[in-house]
Write an enzyme that holds these catalytic residues in place. Sequence first.
Site, PDB file in Angstrom:
ATOM      1  CG  HIS A  93      -3.336   3.269   2.309  1.00 34.14           C
ATOM      2  ND1 HIS A  93      -3.682   2.927   1.048  1.00 34.14           N
ATOM      3  CD2 HIS A  93      -3.261   2.161   3.230  1.00 34.14           C
ATOM      4  CE1 HIS A  93      -3.949   1.529   1.276  1.00 34.14           C
ATOM      5  NE2 HIS A  93      -3.608   1.076   2.371  1.00 34.14           N
TER       6      HIS A  93
ATOM      7  CG  ASN B  84      -6.548  -1.403   1.193  1.00 31.47           C
ATOM      8  OD1 ASN B  84      -5.945  -0.793   0.289  1.00 31.47           O
ATOM      9  ND2 ASN B  84      -5.932  -1.751   2.349  1.00 31.47           N
TER      10      ASN B  84
ATOM     11  CB  CYS C 212      -0.800   0.144   1.019  1.00 29.54           C
ATOM     12  SG  CYS C 212      -2.131  -1.478   1.424  1.00 29.54           S
TER      13      CYS C 212
HETATM   14  N1  ACO Z   1     -17.779  -9.559   9.299  1.00 33.96           N
HETATM   15  C1  ACO Z   1     -18.305  -9.945  10.485  1.00 33.96           C
HETATM   16  N2  ACO Z   1     -17.358 -10.300  11.615  1.00 33.96           N
HETATM   17  C2  ACO Z   1     -15.782 -10.421  11.007  1.00 33.96           C
HETATM   18  C3  ACO Z   1     -15.604 -10.118   9.693  1.00 33.96           C
HETATM   19  C4  ACO Z   1     -16.642  -9.842   8.935  1.00 33.96           C
HETATM   20  N3  ACO Z   1     -16.270  -9.338   7.608  1.00 33.96           N
HETATM   21  N4  ACO Z   1     -14.212  -9.982   9.761  1.00 33.96           N
HETATM   22  C5  ACO Z   1     -13.837 -10.308  10.928  1.00 33.96           C
HETATM   23  N5  ACO Z   1     -14.998 -10.514  11.892  1.00 33.96           N
HETATM   24  C6  ACO Z   1     -15.122 -10.877  13.385  1.00 33.96           C
HETATM   25  C7  ACO Z   1     -13.774 -11.614  13.642  1.00 33.96           C
HETATM   26  O1  ACO Z   1     -13.837 -12.963  13.137  1.00 33.96           O
HETATM   27  C8  ACO Z   1     -13.762 -11.492  15.159  1.00 33.96           C
HETATM   28  O2  ACO Z   1     -14.680 -12.344  15.758  1.00 33.96           O
HETATM   29  P1  ACO Z   1     -14.126 -12.856  17.216  1.00 33.96           P
HETATM   30  O3  ACO Z   1     -14.060 -11.841  18.201  1.00 33.96           O
HETATM   31  O4  ACO Z   1     -15.520 -13.927  17.316  1.00 33.96           O
HETATM   32  O5  ACO Z   1     -13.108 -13.741  16.904  1.00 33.96           O
HETATM   33  C9  ACO Z   1     -14.249 -10.018  15.208  1.00 33.96           C
HETATM   34  O6  ACO Z   1     -15.168  -9.671  14.090  1.00 33.96           O
HETATM   35  C10 ACO Z   1     -13.307  -9.123  15.630  1.00 33.96           C
HETATM   36  O7  ACO Z   1     -12.189  -9.224  14.568  1.00 33.96           O
HETATM   37  P2  ACO Z   1     -11.086  -8.253  14.682  1.00 33.96           P
HETATM   38  O8  ACO Z   1      -9.985  -8.635  13.687  1.00 33.96           O
HETATM   39  O9  ACO Z   1     -10.381  -8.094  15.870  1.00 33.96           O
HETATM   40  O10 ACO Z   1     -11.742  -7.039  14.069  1.00 33.96           O
HETATM   41  P3  ACO Z   1     -11.141  -5.440  13.986  1.00 33.96           P
HETATM   42  O11 ACO Z   1     -11.659  -4.405  14.835  1.00 33.96           O
HETATM   43  O12 ACO Z   1      -9.514  -5.447  14.393  1.00 33.96           O
HETATM   44  O13 ACO Z   1     -11.192  -5.009  12.597  1.00 33.96           O
HETATM   45  C11 ACO Z   1      -9.913  -5.122  10.486  1.00 33.96           C
HETATM   46  C12 ACO Z   1     -10.661  -5.947  11.453  1.00 33.96           C
HETATM   47  C13 ACO Z   1     -11.135  -4.115   9.837  1.00 33.96           C
HETATM   48  C14 ACO Z   1      -9.256  -5.928   9.652  1.00 33.96           C
HETATM   49  C15 ACO Z   1      -8.955  -3.968  11.125  1.00 33.96           C
HETATM   50  O14 ACO Z   1      -8.128  -4.576  11.968  1.00 33.96           O
HETATM   51  C16 ACO Z   1      -8.059  -3.083  10.282  1.00 33.96           C
HETATM   52  O15 ACO Z   1      -8.520  -2.510   9.398  1.00 33.96           O
HETATM   53  N6  ACO Z   1      -6.717  -3.455  10.109  1.00 33.96           N
HETATM   54  C17 ACO Z   1      -5.561  -2.844   9.421  1.00 33.96           C
HETATM   55  C18 ACO Z   1      -5.942  -3.479   7.893  1.00 33.96           C
HETATM   56  C19 ACO Z   1      -4.899  -2.188   7.185  1.00 33.96           C
HETATM   57  O16 ACO Z   1      -4.760  -1.210   7.440  1.00 33.96           O
HETATM   58  N7  ACO Z   1      -4.428  -2.669   5.987  1.00 33.96           N
HETATM   59  C20 ACO Z   1      -3.419  -1.902   5.403  1.00 33.96           C
HETATM   60  C21 ACO Z   1      -2.606  -2.313   4.679  1.00 33.96           C
HETATM   61  S1  ACO Z   1      -3.186  -3.525   3.333  1.00 33.96           S
HETATM   62  C22 ACO Z   1      -1.810  -3.690   2.475  1.00 33.96           C
HETATM   63  O17 ACO Z   1      -0.876  -3.428   2.530  1.00 33.96           O
HETATM   64  C23 ACO Z   1      -2.404  -4.662   1.100  1.00 33.96           C
END
Ligand code: ACO
Length: 338
Positions: A265, A295, A121
């Site tokens: 980003h 993204n 990214c």
């Molecule tokens: N729908 C419903 N529930 C979901 C989904 C979904 N799509 N995805 C995950 N969950 C659930 C998980 O299973 C978890 O359930 P559990 O508690 O029963 O285990 C719960 O939701 C919480 O999951 P987390 O991963 O802790 O959720 P979080 O609040 O951290 O959000 C996210 C996840 C959106 C991926 C976030 O962590 C994020 O944005 N991270 C950064 C991503 C990023 O910036 N990437 C940039 C670089 S990308 C690149 O370089 C190609």
Amino acid sequence: MPAPSSQPFCTSSIIGTGSYMPEKVLTNEDLSKIVETSDEWITSRTGIKERRIAAPEQATSDLASEAARRAMASAGVTPEEIQLIIVATVTADMFFPSTACFVQKKIGAVNAVCFDISAACSGFLYALQVARHFINTGNRTTALVIGAEKLSSLINWKDRNTCVLFGDGAGAVVIRRADESVDAPGRVLSTVMGTDGTLADVLKVPGGGSACPITPENVSSYPNTIHMEGRETFKHAVTRMLEASQQALKIAGLTAADVSLVIPHQANARIINAIAERLNLPLERVFMNLDKYGNTSAATIPVALDEASKGGRLKKGDVVLLVAFGGGFTWASSVVRW
Ligand code: ACO
């Protein structure tokens, strides 16, 4: 091919922007029919409402070429004037030749030297910095810097943790040498870059390369798709993007108070809000379009820059802060005087 100039003491200016987003829209509602998720979860955790998906016959170079044509039209330059094409991508058309070579063929930029950059990214800002070095040292005068991705080709549509986050698209800028003494619009004032390879395994596509070729035995575990530890990525993204922004502003002799528009980003609205809050910037000065596109990795910043420019969000003299974070981990920030 024209001889590269050896004129020193130059600066680089962005003289045109362009973007191309595929027509097909995939909404959160659509995704909730494929995996166990909901519009409410995706919107509240990420800010994303929908994303674009390229047609099966469209390769990354097709998206990149259309964005490049639009950037060249906006800059008023011909393909023959382009001396360098850098494509930032993690979804190259194929292992080799580079996607930039295919773009050269498709747009007819016969005088360009072409190569790709892989910095996930952060790729567009890495590419901008590399192109800037070519230009500032007098080696080239006019370059196309492109961020383009067909991330739908790397998605495991059974993994709700990742399939809701990403989309396809491309953005491009034309940058050109400007005399240091001239206050040219679009001047790139500073760029900083960073890498922490000790965290390379946190966000990756593990299979398909030399470390883990795809075999009939391993293909069912989806090694050729995005694997991400979301929370770990989130934490580092906020810290590194904040640090990089502050460093780029410092090098440019500016502070956050001088910033007219931040173009971060577009990965997650919560990451963007956290950075804006720590920079003490009101959300009116923060550009977001991730609700429409998700993204798109290396494409998010040039696409957003194009939309901000053509949508009247930027006027001459504005200070624009660009900042990115991605797999590697990699991060980068750049300050541009519009
Ligand atoms: N729908 C419903 N529930 C979901 C989904 C979904 N799509 N995805 C995950 N969950 C659930 C998980 O299973 C978890 O359930 P559990 O508690 O029963 O285990 C719960 O939701 C919480 O999951 P987390 O991963 O802790 O959720 P979080 O609040 O951290 O959000 C996210 C996840 C959106 C991926 C976030 O962590 C994020 O944005 N991270 C950064 C991503 C990023 O910036 N990437 C940039 C670089 S990308 C690149 O370089 C190609």
